[in-house]
Enzyme design. Structure first.
Site, PDB file in Angstrom:
ATOM      1  N   GLU B 451      44.845  46.075  28.321  1.00  0.00           N
ATOM      2  CA  GLU B 451      45.982  45.133  28.326  1.00  0.00           C
ATOM      3  C   GLU B 451      45.956  44.213  29.548  1.00  0.00           C
ATOM      4  OE1 GLU B 451      47.856  44.083  26.185  1.00  0.00           O
ATOM      5  OE2 GLU B 451      47.202  45.596  24.751  1.00  0.00           O
TER       6      GLU B 451
HETATM    7  C1  LIG Z   1      39.881  52.804  25.767  1.00  0.00           C
HETATM    8  C2  LIG Z   1      39.956  51.318  25.640  1.00  0.00           C
HETATM    9  C3  LIG Z   1      40.768  50.754  24.682  1.00  0.00           C
HETATM   10  C4  LIG Z   1      40.823  49.361  24.522  1.00  0.00           C
HETATM   11  N1  LIG Z   1      41.571  48.823  23.505  1.00  0.00           N
HETATM   12  C5  LIG Z   1      41.491  47.490  23.253  1.00  0.00           C
HETATM   13  C6  LIG Z   1      42.112  46.914  22.109  1.00  0.00           C
HETATM   14  O1  LIG Z   1      42.786  47.610  21.345  1.00  0.00           O
HETATM   15  N2  LIG Z   1      41.953  45.605  21.869  1.00  0.00           N
HETATM   16  C7  LIG Z   1      41.226  44.810  22.690  1.00  0.00           C
HETATM   17  O2  LIG Z   1      41.107  43.644  22.408  1.00  0.00           O
HETATM   18  N3  LIG Z   1      40.627  45.308  23.782  1.00  0.00           N
HETATM   19  C8  LIG Z   1      40.735  46.630  24.077  1.00  0.00           C
HETATM   20  N4  LIG Z   1      40.114  47.152  25.187  1.00  0.00           N
HETATM   21  C9  LIG Z   1      39.373  46.261  26.055  1.00  0.00           C
HETATM   22  C10 LIG Z   1      40.096  46.045  27.381  1.00  0.00           C
HETATM   23  O3  LIG Z   1      41.217  45.260  27.213  1.00  0.00           O
HETATM   24  C11 LIG Z   1      39.080  45.468  28.364  1.00  0.00           C
HETATM   25  O4  LIG Z   1      38.213  46.523  28.702  1.00  0.00           O
HETATM   26  C12 LIG Z   1      39.735  44.891  29.583  1.00  0.00           C
HETATM   27  O5  LIG Z   1      40.439  43.746  29.264  1.00  0.00           O
HETATM   28  C13 LIG Z   1      38.720  44.573  30.666  1.00  0.00           C
HETATM   29  O6  LIG Z   1      37.640  43.844  30.179  1.00  0.00           O
HETATM   30  P1  LIG Z   1      36.149  44.333  30.453  1.00  0.00           P
HETATM   31  O7  LIG Z   1      36.063  45.762  30.110  1.00  0.00           O
HETATM   32  O8  LIG Z   1      35.235  43.410  29.755  1.00  0.00           O
HETATM   33  O9  LIG Z   1      35.978  44.235  31.980  1.00  0.00           O
HETATM   34  P2  LIG Z   1      35.615  42.937  32.815  1.00  0.00           P
HETATM   35  O10 LIG Z   1      36.416  41.808  32.329  1.00  0.00           O
HETATM   36  O11 LIG Z   1      34.154  42.800  32.839  1.00  0.00           O
HETATM   37  O12 LIG Z   1      36.138  43.366  34.230  1.00  0.00           O
HETATM   38  C14 LIG Z   1      35.412  44.174  35.148  1.00  0.00           C
HETATM   39  C15 LIG Z   1      36.100  44.086  36.509  1.00  0.00           C
HETATM   40  O13 LIG Z   1      36.073  42.743  36.974  1.00  0.00           O
HETATM   41  C16 LIG Z   1      37.372  42.261  37.238  1.00  0.00           C
HETATM   42  N5  LIG Z   1      37.465  40.852  36.814  1.00  0.00           N
HETATM   43  C17 LIG Z   1      37.117  40.337  35.623  1.00  0.00           C
HETATM   44  N6  LIG Z   1      37.383  39.021  35.604  1.00  0.00           N
HETATM   45  C18 LIG Z   1      37.925  38.718  36.793  1.00  0.00           C
HETATM   46  C19 LIG Z   1      38.415  37.508  37.382  1.00  0.00           C
HETATM   47  N7  LIG Z   1      38.432  36.367  36.704  1.00  0.00           N
HETATM   48  N8  LIG Z   1      38.899  37.567  38.643  1.00  0.00           N
HETATM   49  C20 LIG Z   1      38.891  38.741  39.319  1.00  0.00           C
HETATM   50  N9  LIG Z   1      38.445  39.881  38.817  1.00  0.00           N
HETATM   51  C21 LIG Z   1      37.969  39.878  37.562  1.00  0.00           C
HETATM   52  C22 LIG Z   1      38.289  43.158  36.440  1.00  0.00           C
HETATM   53  O14 LIG Z   1      39.586  43.235  37.006  1.00  0.00           O
HETATM   54  C23 LIG Z   1      37.547  44.493  36.490  1.00  0.00           C
HETATM   55  O15 LIG Z   1      37.868  45.190  37.651  1.00  0.00           O
HETATM   56  C24 LIG Z   1      40.077  48.542  25.379  1.00  0.00           C
HETATM   57  C25 LIG Z   1      39.271  49.118  26.365  1.00  0.00           C
HETATM   58  C26 LIG Z   1      39.207  50.480  26.491  1.00  0.00           C
HETATM   59  C27 LIG Z   1      38.302  51.052  27.539  1.00  0.00           C
END
Ligand SMILES: Cc1cc2nc3c(=O)[nH]c(=O)nc-3n(C[C@H](O)[C@H](O)[C@H](O)COP(=O)(O)OP(=O)(O)OC[C@H]3O[C@@H](n4cnc5c(N)ncnc54)[C@H](O)[C@@H]3O)c2cc1C
Lengths: 250, 616
Positions: B451
């Site tokens: 989220e």
């Molecule tokens: C168990 C689980 C359930 C989920 N359920 C859903 C779902 O139902 N629907 C859905 O759509 N998604 C879902 N997700 C996805 C989830 O919303 C994403 O994992 C989350 O938004 C983070 O994206 P990412 O994993 O690609 O991490 P990244 O975006 O790659 O982030 C990695 C790190 O970099 C930081 N970061 C990234 N961009 C920036 C920036 N611009 N500035 C500063 N820091 C940054 C982040 O804060 C984080 O610490 C789920 C994930 C999990 C693990």
């Protein structure tokens, strides 16, 4: 058809009960109140009959303080049609059964369900007394209830010492519910919302013209003695000695 | 380790009651027309029934379902034993639709009471509660934005629990950066589009609880502008629905795999392939292309609050379990008898450090709950007053906006940390599966990630929310706090603590000035470096305010009510003590964060990347 279910407001089984300093009763403050679990089972059975037979009115009645409204509302939320609260305090089972007999006269139900006992005093008397006062048949501790198609009698399974007994009982009758009769439903959200608009009639107990004077006088009430902490013994000899001389079980 | 279904969930209904009715006076909302079809009495019954459902149905499944996890058989996800029965029962009770407006077929209950229902469900079984929560969010979007046939087809089954729901934003390259999603939509006719693409991490993405699953999918129509401005939202069912409402043939949505996770193992997290066979149909939400982000935000805002509640819920049960253990576990003797090797062994709750941990957990749990209920009451009033008194409604809406990133980030971070403290209270027993706290710890880590990661929340706060309604939201927030501090700074009981809050709030203002300065002078790297500590500091102050406000009320109840039980007396005393503890042990950490923000230190920014480690 009309089914009357008599229910009681009791402290929740998980509430800590404290005896008041005068030793005349329990402390009411801080107690969580619920529908007596056996009464919940009684309500459920009435509702099940309503569901299978269709044209059935389920009427709840309780005798107690005005707070007992909450428990009536819970029963209404489960699905009962209307409720009667007879306000009266400090009745014993003789008084409660007299009040209920009056209500039965007024309502003339085809069958009356009660819980087999209330978990506060565990008296297990009201159903039997009520049957006696009305001159009706009684079937107590039932774990199965099957009404005949013509609704003139019912086959019941009763829990008796060391087994079960199947009886046929002519209606109208007093039926008291045992634990295994059914699993009471939860009140659903739609049920809770609807309960708000269902009729709840309040009757002053004193207006019924029956003897409300308790015949059972509580002389004193005391909590059971606290269990002493266990202790570890060093040897088998010490254990045997303790069992013989302290616990006196050997 | 036994898989016998025992309920280890513990809820403190008395504490919830205090926060709802004694502290935040949620009963006030029942006098508004919008909620006048309800009263406290019905809400209490609903809370009671939900607590019972939590204890009897889903609480006992929490441990066994964690061990069993979800499985996938022939492309179909199978949920752990007992979930199906619990799902049917939950929808029979109707709890998921408690706060849904009457016009959509719900009960229109206040969210403040709804937040307690969410806490009970999530605390008893976080994994299970994911399925109805996502269904609710998706249903809310259909109810708000869809019309005609789409609404008719999907709304009712989603409310009955016949159909589940999901939100599909993430793709492998589009996580925090949702705007880079590449899932494609090609118009067939009217509102019908062909959908193709792969979505990752989809919670409740596949399961066997209902007959169908309604995915709300973000996709890009051909030729749409880049970034979030070119995103549209679609309703994409797993199975097509026949004209008579029955479930028909496959809609070409395939479950590629499910993740093996640290926690919430019984919640399926799926990779979904849409339109592998060019046969996946979706319906445009709201009839307008490129409005997807705006629409999705409606769902995300409530989903973020629910994630905050998830943190609170896990923390609360972790705390209560740790408390029970600490009362029972004997180890060591009292510090007062340190010279006597034969001194009696005492329960660990008698050790100062265990009390410190319990107190921190207690204060944080109470603080989180009041924060959540506070936000929810603003939400209730913003709805209830929308027509009658738009200005006041806007004030409340502004506070909801401001507090949402705080609830999401603070409760998820602290939720995890309280669970960690719970494990510490148990010692070795906390690290093993016989006790529930190791699972709470694992389950609660996800809350700070999905989220929108907590850093995304911090950015939302400093870049957007602090300036909400031209800064008026922040002004309102600050003046409420200032007024409280001025009124109570000399309170005979907690005056010193109120002054400590005042000092911390003063610090926060200075930190806020630094943040503004970084923004105005274009030092965006410095600004984003400080966003998280700023959110943390602002959260602690918000919570400190609420805890002290509650303590004043508790003190009044404790001293003025003669006819109270010993339990009530102790309860109120406990509320005063936890507030004092928070002010004296936790609020001072705000000053450390303020100092860090004001320092304008650049070491984290200027360190050469290779300077982090030359080995890797
Ligand atoms: C168990 C689980 C359930 C989920 N359920 C859903 C779902 O139902 N629907 C859905 O759509 N998604 C879902 N997700 C996805 C989830 O919303 C994403 O994992 C989350 O938004 C983070 O994206 P990412 O994993 O690609 O991490 P990244 O975006 O790659 O982030 C990695 C790190 O970099 C930081 N970061 C990234 N961009 C920036 C920036 N611009 N500035 C500063 N820091 C940054 C982040 O804060 C984080 O610490 C789920 C994930 C999990 C693990």
């Amino acid at each position: 058809m009309k089914i009357l279910v008599a229910i009681k407001r009791v402290p929740d089984a998980e509430t800590t009960i404290k005896v008041n300093p005068e030793g005349t009763g329990i402390v009411n403050a801080g107690v969580k109140w619920v529908v007596n679990p056996f009464c919940e089972i009684a309500i459920e059975e009435a509702l099940k009959i309503k569901e299978t037979k269709g044209d059935v009115e389920v009427v709840l009645v309780t005798v107690g303080r005005s707070e007992s409204q909450e428990q009536l509302r819970t029963g209404l939320a489960m699905g009962a049609d209307r409720a009667i609260l007879v306000t009266a305090e400090n009745l014993d089972t003789t008084g409660v059964s007299r009040v209920l007999a009056k209500i039965v006269e007024k309502e003339s139900p085809d069958v009356v369900f009660l819980g087999k006992q209330a978990i506060d005093d565990d008296s297990n008397e009201v159903g039997q007394m009520l049957a006696q006062r009305l001159g009706w048949a009684q079937a107590c501790y039932i774990s199965e209830f099957n009404m005949a198609d013509d609704a003139k009698s019912a086959q019941v399974v009763r829990e008796i010492d060391g087994g079960m007994r199947t009886d046929k009982v002519m209606l109208p009758a007093i039926i008291t519910a045992d634990l295994r009769l059914n699993e009471p439903r939860y009140a659903s959200l739609p049920g809770i919302m609807k309960a708000r608009k269902k009729p709840l009639e309040e009757i002053d107990g004193a207006s019924l013209g029956v003897d409300l004077e308790p015949k059972i006088i509580i002389k004193s009430m005391a909590p059971p003695p606290a269990r002493a902490a266990g202790r570890l013994v060093e040897s088998v000899d010490e254990l045997i000695n303790a069992l013989k001389n302290e616990a006196k079980v050997l | 380790m036994s898989d016998a279904a025992i309920n280890q969930y513990k809820a403190d209904l008395r504490s919830m009651e205090f926060t709802l009715y004694e502290h935040l006076k949620v009963q006030e909302v029942f006098t508004e027309d919008y909620f006048s079809h309800l009263s406290r009495e019905e809400c209490d019954q609903i809370i009671e029934q939900t607590a019972r459902f939590a204890d009897e149905y889903i609480g006992p499944l929490n441990g066994p379902a964690d061990r069993a996890g979800c499985t996938i058989v022939d492309g179909q996800v199978i949920t752990p034993e007992g979930f199906k029965a619990a799902w049917s029962k939950l929808y029979e009770l109707g709890v998921p639709n408690f706060a849904v407006p009457l016009e959509h077929g719900g009960f229109q209950g206040p969210s403040s009471v709804g937040s307690v229902l969410h806490e009970l469900l999530s605390g008893a079984n976080c994994s299970f509660n994911m399925y109805p929560s996502l269904t609710l969010g998706a249903m809310d979007l259909v109810a708000t934005f869809c019309k005609g046939k789409v609404r008719e087809t999907f709304l009712e089954p989603m409310m009955d629990g016949r159909f589940g729901g999901t939100m599909c934003l993430s793709e492998s390259q589009a996580g925090s950066d949702v705007g880079s999603a590449t899932t494609k939509a090609v118009k067939i006719e009217d509102n019908r589009y062909k959908i193709s693409g792969t979505k990752c991490w989809i919670s409740a993405g596949d399961h066997d609880l209902g007959e169908n699953i309604v995915h709300l999918v973000l996709a890009r129509v051909e030729g749409a502008p880049a970034g979030t401005k070119g995103i549209s939202l679609f309703v994409v069912p797993k199975y097509r629905v026949n004209d008579d409402g029955s479930v028909g043939e496959s809609n070409d949505v395939q479950t590629v795999s499910i993740e093996h996770k640290l926690g919430i193992k019984a919640s399926s997290t799926a990779v979904l392939a849409f339109g592998e066979n060019d046969n996946c149909e979706g319906f445009l939400v709201g009839g307008e292309e490129n409005s997807g982000m705006k629409q999705m935000f409606q769902m995300m805002n409530s989903a973020r609050i629910i994630v905050g509640i998830q943190g609170l819920a896990a923390a609360s049960s972790a705390y209560l379990n740790a408390l029970a253990y600490a009362r029972d576990r004997k180890q060591g003797s009292s510090v007062k008898a340190f010279k006597d090797p034969n001194a009696p062994r005492v329960a660990i709750i008698e050790h100062s450090d265990v009390r410190r941990m319990l107190m921190e957990m207690k204060a944080r749990v109470e603080g989180m709950r009041s924060l959540v209920v506070k936000l929810s009451k603003h939400q209730d009033l913003s709805l209830a007053l929308a027509e009658k008194d738009p200005d006041t409604a806007n004030y409340h809406k502004g506070q909801v906006d401001l507090l949402t990133p705080i609830v999401k980030a603070y409760c998820s971070d602290q939720g995890f940390r309280v669970c960690e403290l719970a494990v510490q209270v148990y010692g070795g027993a906390g690290y093993v599966q016989d006790n529930p706290v190791e699972q709470y710890l694992r389950d609660s880590k996800i809350f700070s990630i999905y989220e929108g990661t907590n850093h995304i929340q911090a950015l939302d706060l400093v870049v957007r929310k602090l300036r909400g309604r031209k800064g008026q939201d922040l002004v309102d927030f600050t003046s409420n706090m200032t007024e409280f501090i001025q009124t109570n700074a000399n309170d005979p009981g907690i005056g010193a603590e109120v002054r400590a809050l005042g000092a911390a709030a003063q610090g926060l203002q200075e930190a806020g000035a630094s943040i503004m300065e970084y923004m105005m002078s274009g030092k965006l790297d410095q600004l984003t470096l400080c966003a998280t500590p700023f959110l943390e500091a602002m959260s602690e102050i918000t919570v400190g305010h609420l805890l002290l406000e509650a303590a004043l009320i508790a003190e009044e109840c404790r001293t003025q009510n003669d006819d109270q039980s010993q339990e009530d007396f102790d309860f109120y005393a406990g509320r005063v003590m936890s507030a004092k503890f928070f002010a004296n042990f936790i609020l001072p950490t705000v000053h450390a964060k303020v100092a860090a923000i004001k320092s304008a230190d650049r070491s984290a920014l200027d360190i050469p990347d290779r300077g982090f480690s030359t080995a890797w």
